[in-house]
Design a protein around this motif. Structure first.
Motif, short mmCIF file in Angstrom:
data_model
loop_
_atom_site.label_atom_id
_atom_site.label_comp_id
_atom_site.label_asym_id
_atom_site.label_seq_id
_atom_site.Cartn_x
_atom_site.Cartn_y
_atom_site.Cartn_z
N LEU A 1 0.83 -1.21 0.00
CA LEU A 1 0.00 0.00 0.00
C LEU A 1 0.87 1.26 0.00
CD1 LEU A 1 -2.80 -1.05 2.51
CD2 LEU A 1 -3.05 -0.69 0.05
N LEU A 2 1.92 1.25 0.82
CA LEU A 2 2.84 2.39 0.86
C LEU A 2 3.51 2.59 -0.49
CD1 LEU A 2 4.56 1.76 4.33
CD2 LEU A 2 3.02 3.66 3.77
N LEU A 3 3.90 1.48 -1.11
CA LEU A 3 4.57 1.55 -2.40
C LEU A 3 3.63 2.06 -3.49
CD1 LEU A 3 7.07 0.96 -4.10
CD2 LEU A 3 6.37 -1.44 -4.19
N ALA A 4 2.39 1.59 -3.48
CA ALA A 4 1.42 2.04 -4.48
C ALA A 4 1.15 3.53 -4.34
CB ALA A 4 0.12 1.24 -4.33
N ASP A 5 0.99 4.02 -3.10
CA ASP A 5 0.77 5.45 -2.87
C ASP A 5 1.98 6.26 -3.35
OD1 ASP A 5 -1.73 5.09 -1.81
OD2 ASP A 5 -1.08 5.17 0.27
N TYR A 6 3.15 5.75 -3.06
CA TYR A 6 4.41 6.39 -3.48
C TYR A 6 4.43 6.55 -5.00
CZ TYR A 6 9.56 6.50 -4.17
OH TYR A 6 10.84 6.82 -4.54
N LEU A 7 4.16 5.45 -5.71
CA LEU A 7 4.23 5.48 -7.17
C LEU A 7 3.15 6.39 -7.77
CD1 LEU A 7 4.94 1.70 -7.84
CD2 LEU A 7 6.57 3.60 -7.99
N ASN A 8 1.97 6.36 -7.20
CA ASN A 8 0.89 7.23 -7.68
C ASN A 8 1.26 8.70 -7.53
OD1 ASN A 8 -0.76 5.10 -8.40
ND2 ASN A 8 -1.84 5.06 -6.44
N ASP A 9 1.79 9.05 -6.35
CA ASP A 9 2.14 10.46 -6.10
C ASP A 9 3.29 10.91 -6.99
OD1 ASP A 9 0.18 10.56 -4.19
OD2 ASP A 9 1.53 10.38 -2.48
N ALA A 10 4.29 10.05 -7.18
CA ALA A 10 5.44 10.40 -8.03
C ALA A 10 4.99 10.59 -9.47
CB ALA A 10 6.51 9.32 -7.94
N GLU A 11 4.10 9.71 -9.92
CA GLU A 11 3.59 9.84 -11.29
C GLU A 11 2.85 11.16 -11.47
OE1 GLU A 11 0.30 7.89 -14.34
OE2 GLU A 11 0.73 6.88 -12.44
N HIS A 12 1.96 11.47 -10.54
CA HIS A 12 1.18 12.71 -10.66
C HIS A 12 2.08 13.94 -10.67
CE1 HIS A 12 -2.46 10.40 -8.84
NE2 HIS A 12 -2.36 10.22 -10.13
N GLU A 13 3.13 13.91 -9.85
CA GLU A 13 4.05 15.04 -9.78
C GLU A 13 4.81 15.22 -11.09
OE1 GLU A 13 7.28 16.87 -6.58
OE2 GLU A 13 6.35 14.91 -6.24
N LEU A 14 5.29 14.12 -11.64
CA LEU A 14 6.03 14.19 -12.90
C LEU A 14 5.12 14.59 -14.06
CD1 LEU A 14 8.50 11.16 -12.83
CD2 LEU A 14 9.10 13.55 -13.22
N VAL A 15 3.93 14.02 -14.11
CA VAL A 15 3.00 14.34 -15.20
C VAL A 15 2.62 15.81 -15.15
CG1 VAL A 15 0.63 14.00 -16.02
CG2 VAL A 15 2.09 12.02 -15.54
N ARG A 16 2.38 16.34 -13.96
CA ARG A 16 2.04 17.75 -13.83
C ARG A 16 3.18 18.63 -14.34
NH1 ARG A 16 1.67 18.00 -8.74
NH2 ARG A 16 3.63 19.05 -8.32
N THR A 17 4.39 18.30 -13.95
CA THR A 17 5.55 19.09 -14.37
C THR A 17 5.75 19.00 -15.88
OG1 THR A 17 6.60 18.71 -12.24
CG2 THR A 17 8.02 19.46 -14.03
N TYR A 18 5.61 17.79 -16.44
CA TYR A 18 5.74 17.63 -17.89
C TYR A 18 4.68 18.44 -18.62
CZ TYR A 18 9.41 14.29 -18.99
OH TYR A 18 10.63 13.72 -19.23
N SER A 19 3.44 18.38 -18.13
CA SER A 19 2.35 19.11 -18.79
C SER A 19 2.61 20.61 -18.76
CB SER A 19 1.02 18.79 -18.11
OG SER A 19 0.74 17.40 -18.21
N GLU A 20 3.10 21.11 -17.63
CA GLU A 20 3.41 22.54 -17.51
C GLU A 20 4.51 22.93 -18.48
OE1 GLU A 20 4.36 22.91 -13.40
OE2 GLU A 20 2.26 23.00 -12.74
N ARG A 21 5.52 22.05 -18.61
CA ARG A 21 6.63 22.35 -19.52
C ARG A 21 6.14 22.40 -20.97
NH1 ARG A 21 10.99 17.95 -21.04
NH2 ARG A 21 9.24 17.48 -22.43
#
Length: 239
Positions: free
Chosen positions: A208-228
């Motif tokens: 569960l901790l790992l899944a939350d970690y991966l979800n949050d990291a993905e959202h952060e990277l996708v947001r940054t990529y979209s902004e770029r």
């Protein structure tokens, strides 16, 4: 200005080739350098520079480039040469989908404790030392080592090879994160939490901790990529 590789980075790797210098070993060296952040997206890979640094032939190097192009780490541009690939938003989404399938499944099927967590513990300690030194590039490398170590708990050579390629490709995405400390720091504690759950044999909690970690990291990277991408589109429209 196109970034180019400093040959001094590779000269020390020549000994890794040993007597049996092969394209696969050259590819492994370059893959490692990409996963450690030494070759950012857009870096041009010079056959002369890298060939001399590693002491390998052009044919060997070209085969290594072909292997890494197949792994989506490099791209060949007609009449320009070979470059480290730039990820798209969809690449990031796809990489995290694969990571969830692999990493969460490994933890879910670990079986009965105790587990050999020496490599994971070493990676957490490596990240904490790098953070104390303020070296956030190395923190990112340590984070990669941690997730490699988690997958290695499955005892599968094929999974290990697959994960190394996936994490090397993902490292290309980290270069869009302007503030590396902001991006990496919170995940140090989360790695410690996952490690603690594994030590306790609490695989459900660890997953569960790992899944939350991966979800949050993905959202952060996708947001940054979209902004770029939005910013680049705006600059293009202003020209």
């Amino acid at each position: 200005m196109v970034a180019e590789l400093d040959p001094a980075v590779l000269v020390g790797d020549r000994a890794l080739l040993g007597r049996s210098s092969t394209a696969e070993r050259v590819a492994d060296i370059l893959r490692t350098r990409i996963s450690e952040g030494h070759l950012p997206p857009g870096s041009k890979l010079s056959e002369d520079t890298i060939g001399k640094a590693l002491g390998v032939s052009r044919n060997t190097l070209r085969e290594a480039f072909r292997l890494l192009t197949h792994e989506k780490l490099l791209v060949h541009e007609l009449n320009r040469g070979v470059f480290v690939r730039r990820l798209t938003v969809q690449d990031v989404v796809d990489i995290y989908q694969v990571r969830r399938l692999i990493e969460c499944s490994v933890v879910r099927h670990l079986g009965n404790p105790p587990y050999d967590l020496a490599a994971a513990e070493a990676a957490v300690a490596e990240g904490e030392r790098a953070a104390q030194d303020g070296d956030w590039l190395k923190v990112g490398t340590a984070n990669t080592h941690f997730h490699d170590a988690v997958v290695a708990l499955a005892g599968s050579v094929r999974l290990n090879e697959l994960m190394r390629g996936i994490l090397a490709e993902l490292r290309l995405g980290f270069h869009v994160m302007g503030a590396l400390r902001e991006f990496h720091e919170s995940y140090l504690a989360r790695n410690r939490d996952i490690l603690a759950a594994l030590r306790a044999g609490a695989t459900v909690k660890a997953e569960l901790l790992l899944a939350d970690y991966l979800n949050d990291a993905e959202h952060e990277l996708v947001r940054t990529y979209s902004e770029r991408i939005t910013a680049e589109a705006g600059q293009g429209g202003a020209e």
